[in-house]
Design an enzyme around this catalytic site. Structure first.
Site, PDB file in Angstrom:
ATOM      1  CD  GLU A 273      10.163   1.256  -0.131  1.00 35.65           C
ATOM      2  OE1 GLU A 273      11.316   1.317   0.336  1.00 35.65           O
ATOM      3  OE2 GLU A 273       9.139   1.341   0.587  1.00 35.65           O
ATOM      4  N   PRO A 274       6.540  -0.086  -5.019  1.00 32.82           N
ATOM      5  CG  PRO A 274       6.375  -0.447  -7.333  1.00 32.82           C
ATOM      6  CD  PRO A 274       7.322   0.068  -6.275  1.00 32.82           C
ATOM      7  NE  ARG A 312      -5.550  -7.018   0.495  1.00 33.88           N
ATOM      8  CZ  ARG A 312      -6.473  -6.187   0.040  1.00 33.88           C
ATOM      9  NH1 ARG A 312      -7.552  -6.646  -0.561  1.00 33.88           N
ATOM     10  NH2 ARG A 312      -6.319  -4.893   0.177  1.00 33.88           N
ATOM     11  CB  CYS A 355     -14.666 -23.260  13.069  1.00 33.36           C
ATOM     12  SG  CYS A 355     -14.707 -24.897  12.352  1.00 33.36           S
ATOM     13  CD  GLU A 356     -11.861 -17.981  13.882  1.00 40.44           C
ATOM     14  OE1 GLU A 356     -12.386 -16.936  14.343  1.00 40.44           O
ATOM     15  OE2 GLU A 356     -11.028 -18.656  14.506  1.00 40.44           O
TER      16      GLU A 356
HETATM   17  C1  LIG Z   1       4.248  -2.923   2.447  1.00 36.98           C
HETATM   18  C2  LIG Z   1       5.217  -1.899   2.043  1.00 36.98           C
HETATM   19  C3  LIG Z   1       5.260  -1.436   0.723  1.00 36.98           C
HETATM   20  C4  LIG Z   1       4.280  -1.867  -0.347  1.00 36.98           C
HETATM   21  O1  LIG Z   1       3.010  -1.361  -0.096  1.00 36.98           O
HETATM   22  P1  LIG Z   1       1.856  -1.560  -1.211  1.00 36.98           P
HETATM   23  O2  LIG Z   1       0.648  -0.983  -0.581  1.00 36.98           O
HETATM   24  O3  LIG Z   1       1.726  -3.013  -1.441  1.00 36.98           O
HETATM   25  O4  LIG Z   1       2.289  -0.835  -2.419  1.00 36.98           O
HETATM   26  C5  LIG Z   1       6.251  -0.538   0.390  1.00 36.98           C
HETATM   27  N1  LIG Z   1       7.139  -0.086   1.310  1.00 36.98           N
HETATM   28  C6  LIG Z   1       7.105  -0.507   2.596  1.00 36.98           C
HETATM   29  C7  LIG Z   1       8.113   0.005   3.545  1.00 36.98           C
HETATM   30  C8  LIG Z   1       6.152  -1.417   3.006  1.00 36.98           C
HETATM   31  O5  LIG Z   1       6.116  -1.818   4.276  1.00 36.98           O
END
Ligand SMILES: *Cc1c(COP(=O)(O)O)cnc(C)c1O
Length: 425
Positions: A273-274, A312, A355-356
């Site tokens: 899940e990248p 971020r 304004c922070e």
């Molecule tokens: C946010 C998330 C990701 C992706 O994370 P990255 O740091 O962007 O690679 C993958 N899996 C799950 C369950 C997430 O919540």
């Protein structure tokens, strides 16, 4: 690796001078490089080529429908965390059989939508959620697959807000409790609990946490198989390092060298899940300098982007390399680093107009001298940039532009004043 580089002192996104985009579309503007997205995807695919792998790009990193569309066309699956993201993926033509759905707080409506779409896996975070999935699946006469999200209790050594795989976070179930969950639900006839999911958190910089977590998970899977449960897949989540600083993060091949060997011959499908590792350096946030300003001994560069556009730095203490998009030869650099020291730079804070006091992009950073009207590029802004943006201070969200070789197109127009009040009428 990305496709943002200087040619004769001018920053180009692929084949397009970013100053041209600023002139036509205005600032602040997110500028995405299609080739960068696709190359990251291809490199991951290659790195894991030896085993059965499904890449599920994490939509929450950067979910513009036009980006999801070409990712889907390039064969990517998707990792979603809400019904809204499911909608985005389906509208983009994403293949439901390559969608995995994570999240600790899925509502009945969202679960029902996932069931309706026949997604690949619900990543289950608690017994109560699993009970609810069973109840809703029965109502809809569906037999969904589910992965149990376990908490491997390893520390990716990242910021505390991006750590999700330690024991004391809200995510997943304790790895020790996983066997109990399987003995209670592993033979359920409605929901097929047949996979294990982990996600360590984001922005780690070593492969070790993955190797360590995978070892724990494979031991669990072996136990579960001995207990008689069929486990077909392991989803090891996202969080792979992205190139915020040149050359620091492991590459897809580095991660694969730790992840692939233990999985060989295990008869397990792998799901990845990248998010950031695909999207982060696929964009810059281009902003214009409004005013240089002195405050005591400090020099501030006030720009037209704010924390509502990119949160971020204050949220995660995140580093983003910032550099003018037009520079003299002496300042041309392809290296993006925290303490890049070049003759003639001056130390400044780059801040927004909001304004922070949290409204900053960089503190005590060496930059070439800039004046009002100059353009600054905030690099590696593709992940959790636009997707975390807001309308705070009644600022319309920035435009998003996609560059494809020598062409560019606006893939989300800048929000207008009318847009700001439209839903309040
Ligand atoms: C946010 C998330 C990701 C992706 O994370 P990255 O740091 O962007 O690679 C993958 N899996 C799950 C369950 C997430 O919540």
């Amino acid at each position: 690796m990305d496709y943002f580089s200087y040619k004769k002192g001018k920053l180009f996104a692929e084949g397009v001078d970013v100053a041209r985009i600023a002139a036509e579309v205005g600032t602040p503007v997110y500028i995405y490089s299609k080739a960068t997205f696709k190359e990251h995807l291809e490199k991951i695919r290659k790195a894991y080529g030896e085993i059965d792998t499904t890449i599920c790009y994490s939509v929450k990193a950067c979910g513009n429908i036009n980006i999801l569309r070409f990712m889907a066309e390039a064969g990517s699956g998707f990792d979603i965390v809400s019904g809204g993201e499911l909608h985005r993926v389906l509208q983009a033509g994403g293949d439901p059989s390559k969608i995995v759905y994570a999240g600790v707080g899925k509502t009945d409506k969202e679960i029902t939508e996932g069931l309706g779409a026949d997604i690949a896996y619900f990543n289950i975070e608690s017994e109560a959620e699993l009970e609810n999935l069973i109840r809703l699946a029965k109502q809809k006469n569906k037999k969904p697959r589910a992965a149990l999200r376990v908490n491997p209790d390893v520390d990716p050594e990242t910021h505390r807000y991006t750590t999700t795989g330690k024991k004391e976070t809200k995510f997943g179930v304790d790895i020790k409790r996983a066997r109990k969950v399987f003995s209670d639900y592993g033979n359920n006839r409605t929901v097929q609990l047949c996979a294990i999911h982990i996600h360590l958190g984001s922005a780690g910089h070593t492969v070790e946490p993955y190797a360590e977590a995978l070892e724990k998970v494979l031991a669990l899977i072996e136990q579960l198989r001995c207990d008689g449960f069929a486990i077909e897949a392991v989803d090891i989540g996202g969080g792979y390092g992205a190139d915020y600083i040149s050359g620091v993060s492991p590459t897809a091949a580095d991660y694969a060298s730790a992840i692939v060997p233990p999985l060989k011959g295990k008869n397990l499908k792998l799901i990845l899940e990248p998010g950031a590792s695909v999207a982060a350096n696929a964009a810059i946030l281009l902003t214009q300098v409004l005013y240089p300003k002195k405050g005591g001994d400090k020099k501030f560069i006030i720009v037209d982007a704010g924390m509502n556009d990119l949160i971020r730095p204050p949220l995660y203490d995140a580093f983003h390399f910032i550099w003018p998009s037009q520079v003299s030869d002496a300042f041309v650099t392809e290296r993006r680093d925290r303490d890049l020291q070049l003759d003639g730079t001056e130390v400044v804070d780059v801040v927004g107009p909001i304004c922070e006091s949290g409204d900053f992009f960089a503190k005590d950073r060496a930059l070439p001298p800039v004046k009002g009207g100059d353009l600054l590029s905030i690099f590696t802004a593709g992940a959790y940039g636009f997707s975390m943006s807001s309308n705070y201070n009644a600022r319309g969200r920035a435009a998003e532009v996609l560059v494809d070789n020598k062409d560019f197109s606006v893939i989300r127009r800048r929000e207008s004043y009318e847009d700001l009040i439209e839903l309040e009428k």
